[in-house]
Design a protein around this motif. Structure first.
Motif, PDB file in Angstrom:
ATOM      1  N   VAL A 216       0.827  -1.205   0.000  1.00  0.00           N
ATOM      2  CA  VAL A 216       0.000   0.000   0.000  1.00  0.00           C
ATOM      3  C   VAL A 216       0.865   1.260   0.000  1.00  0.00           C
ATOM      4  O   VAL A 216       1.744   1.429   0.851  1.00  0.00           O
ATOM      5  N   ASP A 217       0.580   2.139  -0.946  1.00  0.00           N
ATOM      6  CA  ASP A 217       1.253   3.434  -1.049  1.00  0.00           C
ATOM      7  C   ASP A 217       0.396   4.464  -0.315  1.00  0.00           C
ATOM      8  O   ASP A 217      -0.674   4.839  -0.805  1.00  0.00           O
ATOM      9  N   PRO A 218       0.845   4.957   0.854  1.00  0.00           N
ATOM     10  CA  PRO A 218       0.013   5.877   1.635  1.00  0.00           C
ATOM     11  C   PRO A 218      -0.230   7.226   0.958  1.00  0.00           C
ATOM     12  O   PRO A 218      -1.110   7.971   1.378  1.00  0.00           O
ATOM     13  N   ALA A 219       0.499   7.505  -0.111  1.00  0.00           N
ATOM     14  CA  ALA A 219       0.289   8.767  -0.825  1.00  0.00           C
ATOM     15  C   ALA A 219      -0.732   8.625  -1.952  1.00  0.00           C
ATOM     16  O   ALA A 219      -1.163   9.625  -2.533  1.00  0.00           O
ATOM     17  N   ALA A 220      -1.133   7.414  -2.271  1.00  0.00           N
ATOM     18  CA  ALA A 220      -2.117   7.184  -3.337  1.00  0.00           C
ATOM     19  C   ALA A 220      -3.499   7.586  -2.850  1.00  0.00           C
ATOM     20  O   ALA A 220      -3.765   7.617  -1.646  1.00  0.00           O
ATOM     21  N   PRO A 221      -4.429   7.887  -3.774  1.00  0.00           N
ATOM     22  CA  PRO A 221      -5.810   8.156  -3.355  1.00  0.00           C
ATOM     23  C   PRO A 221      -6.333   6.980  -2.529  1.00  0.00           C
ATOM     24  O   PRO A 221      -5.962   5.828  -2.761  1.00  0.00           O
ATOM     25  N   TRP A 222      -7.228   7.272  -1.577  1.00  0.00           N
ATOM     26  CA  TRP A 222      -7.626   6.235  -0.616  1.00  0.00           C
ATOM     27  C   TRP A 222      -8.254   5.011  -1.283  1.00  0.00           C
ATOM     28  O   TRP A 222      -8.017   3.888  -0.865  1.00  0.00           O
ATOM     29  N   GLN A 223      -9.034   5.223  -2.355  1.00  0.00           N
ATOM     30  CA  GLN A 223      -9.633   4.084  -3.039  1.00  0.00           C
ATOM     31  C   GLN A 223      -8.551   3.190  -3.657  1.00  0.00           C
ATOM     32  O   GLN A 223      -8.680   1.971  -3.671  1.00  0.00           O
ATOM     33  N   LYS A 224      -7.501   3.814  -4.170  1.00  0.00           N
ATOM     34  CA  LYS A 224      -6.382   3.052  -4.748  1.00  0.00           C
ATOM     35  C   LYS A 224      -5.665   2.268  -3.643  1.00  0.00           C
ATOM     36  O   LYS A 224      -5.239   1.132  -3.850  1.00  0.00           O
ATOM     37  N   GLN A 225      -5.539   2.865  -2.462  1.00  0.00           N
ATOM     38  CA  GLN A 225      -4.925   2.161  -1.331  1.00  0.00           C
ATOM     39  C   GLN A 225      -5.743   0.923  -0.963  1.00  0.00           C
ATOM     40  O   GLN A 225      -5.175  -0.137  -0.674  1.00  0.00           O
ATOM     41  N   VAL A 226      -7.055   1.053  -0.983  1.00  0.00           N
ATOM     42  CA  VAL A 226      -7.919  -0.097  -0.687  1.00  0.00           C
ATOM     43  C   VAL A 226      -7.686  -1.181  -1.740  1.00  0.00           C
ATOM     44  O   VAL A 226      -7.532  -2.361  -1.412  1.00  0.00           O
ATOM     45  N   ARG A 227      -7.635  -0.785  -3.010  1.00  0.00           N
ATOM     46  CA  ARG A 227      -7.375  -1.757  -4.081  1.00  0.00           C
ATOM     47  C   ARG A 227      -6.024  -2.439  -3.880  1.00  0.00           C
ATOM     48  O   ARG A 227      -5.911  -3.661  -4.005  1.00  0.00           O
ATOM     49  N   GLN A 228      -5.003  -1.669  -3.551  1.00  0.00           N
ATOM     50  CA  GLN A 228      -3.676  -2.250  -3.327  1.00  0.00           C
ATOM     51  C   GLN A 228      -3.715  -3.268  -2.188  1.00  0.00           C
ATOM     52  O   GLN A 228      -3.112  -4.345  -2.287  1.00  0.00           O
ATOM     53  N   ALA A 229      -4.420  -2.934  -1.115  1.00  0.00           N
ATOM     54  CA  ALA A 229      -4.512  -3.844   0.032  1.00  0.00           C
ATOM     55  C   ALA A 229      -5.248  -5.127  -0.345  1.00  0.00           C
ATOM     56  O   ALA A 229      -4.807  -6.233   0.001  1.00  0.00           O
ATOM     57  N   ILE A 230      -6.358  -5.002  -1.071  1.00  0.00           N
ATOM     58  CA  ILE A 230      -7.138  -6.183  -1.466  1.00  0.00           C
ATOM     59  C   ILE A 230      -6.345  -7.034  -2.454  1.00  0.00           C
ATOM     60  O   ILE A 230      -6.326  -8.265  -2.346  1.00  0.00           O
ATOM     61  N   GLU A 231      -5.686  -6.408  -3.401  1.00  0.00           N
ATOM     62  CA  GLU A 231      -4.866  -7.175  -4.357  1.00  0.00           C
ATOM     63  C   GLU A 231      -3.747  -7.930  -3.634  1.00  0.00           C
ATOM     64  O   GLU A 231      -3.445  -9.070  -3.977  1.00  0.00           O
TER      65      GLU A 231
ATOM     66  N   ASP B 148     -12.266  -7.404  -8.275  1.00  0.00           N
ATOM     67  CA  ASP B 148     -13.040  -6.163  -8.421  1.00  0.00           C
ATOM     68  C   ASP B 148     -14.207  -6.102  -7.442  1.00  0.00           C
ATOM     69  O   ASP B 148     -14.455  -5.062  -6.827  1.00  0.00           O
ATOM     70  N   GLU B 149     -14.895  -7.232  -7.275  1.00  0.00           N
ATOM     71  CA  GLU B 149     -16.015  -7.243  -6.333  1.00  0.00           C
ATOM     72  C   GLU B 149     -15.532  -7.037  -4.893  1.00  0.00           C
ATOM     73  O   GLU B 149     -16.149  -6.315  -4.120  1.00  0.00           O
ATOM     74  N   ALA B 150     -14.421  -7.670  -4.547  1.00  0.00           N
ATOM     75  CA  ALA B 150     -13.862  -7.506  -3.200  1.00  0.00           C
ATOM     76  C   ALA B 150     -13.426  -6.063  -2.972  1.00  0.00           C
ATOM     77  O   ALA B 150     -13.634  -5.505  -1.882  1.00  0.00           O
ATOM     78  N   VAL B 151     -12.849  -5.443  -3.983  1.00  0.00           N
ATOM     79  CA  VAL B 151     -12.419  -4.040  -3.861  1.00  0.00           C
ATOM     80  C   VAL B 151     -13.632  -3.130  -3.686  1.00  0.00           C
ATOM     81  O   VAL B 151     -13.650  -2.270  -2.791  1.00  0.00           O
ATOM     82  N   GLU B 152     -14.654  -3.317  -4.514  1.00  0.00           N
ATOM     83  CA  GLU B 152     -15.845  -2.469  -4.428  1.00  0.00           C
ATOM     84  C   GLU B 152     -16.518  -2.586  -3.061  1.00  0.00           C
ATOM     85  O   GLU B 152     -16.920  -1.584  -2.467  1.00  0.00           O
TER      86      GLU B 152
END
Length: 197
Positions: free
Chosen positions: A70-85, A175-179
């Motif tokens: 997770v990149d803490p400087a990325a937009p929060w939704q992108k951080q969630v995607r990074q964590a789920i991936e 994608d479903e897990a991220v959403e």
């Protein structure tokens, strides 16, 4: 950690991957570890204790992988995607162990209560740390309530188990897990919003 202990943990994981935890015996673990029952009992009092040690280690590895992704400087939704991936990549790499964690641990009863509590606490601490960034704060998110994190973890675990049991690939549900995760993490109590207006 001693080389023998690691070999025993690896032997247990290999046996779980091939035949499941229920069919795994101490004899099978030591055979795969190329060691003796005596060595096994120098490190563990039982098969269940060995299993708990393996899962404790796997949980710590998974959390470390998620934090690193997770990149803490990325937009929060992108951080969630990074964590789920990262969650999914970790689960795919050890899918048999992940499924065993979800399905076999509850049957261990009191032997696994500490493991389950510690794993949940570590996951909650990780989500708290990840959501304590400028991107989350500027979106008005955080801290994420503990109960919501419990629902997030429970949902991810069950989705993982069902997907593996049905022979699917975890990457197919990314994608479903991220959403769903974005919806849970980003949800703001409307009564608070109304009170502020």
């Amino acid at each position: 950690m001693s080389d023998f202990r690691q070999r025993l943990l690896d032997g247990l994981e290999a046996s779980i991957a091939e035949q499941g935890y229920a069919k795994t015996t101490v004899a099978e673990i030591v055979r795969r570890a190329r060691t003796s029952r005596r060595t096994f009992y120098e490190h563990f009092t039982s098969r269940d204790e060995c299993f708990v040690a393996l899962l404790t280690e796997a949980n710590a590895d998974q959390i470390q992988q998620i934090r690193a992704a997770v990149d803490p400087a990325a937009p929060w939704q992108k951080q969630v995607r990074q964590a789920i991936e990262a969650w999914i990549a970790s689960a795919e790499a050890r899918s048999a162990l992940m499924l065993s964690w979800i399905r076999d641990v509850p049957a261990l009863g009191s032997a696994a209560r500490g493991l389950q509590r510690d794993a949940l606490d570590h996951f909650i601490d990780m989500v708290d740390a990840l959501s304590d960034s400028a991107e989350f704060r500027s979106a008005g998110i955080g801290p994420v309530p503990r109960r919501r994190i419990v629902m997030l973890l429970g949902g991810l675990r069950e989705l993982t188990a069902i997907t593996v049991e049905e022979g699917g690939r975890l990457s197919d549900v990314t994608d479903e897990a991220v959403e769903a995760s974005i919806a849970l993490v980003g949800f703001r109590d409307q009564s608070d919003a109304l009170a502020c207006s």
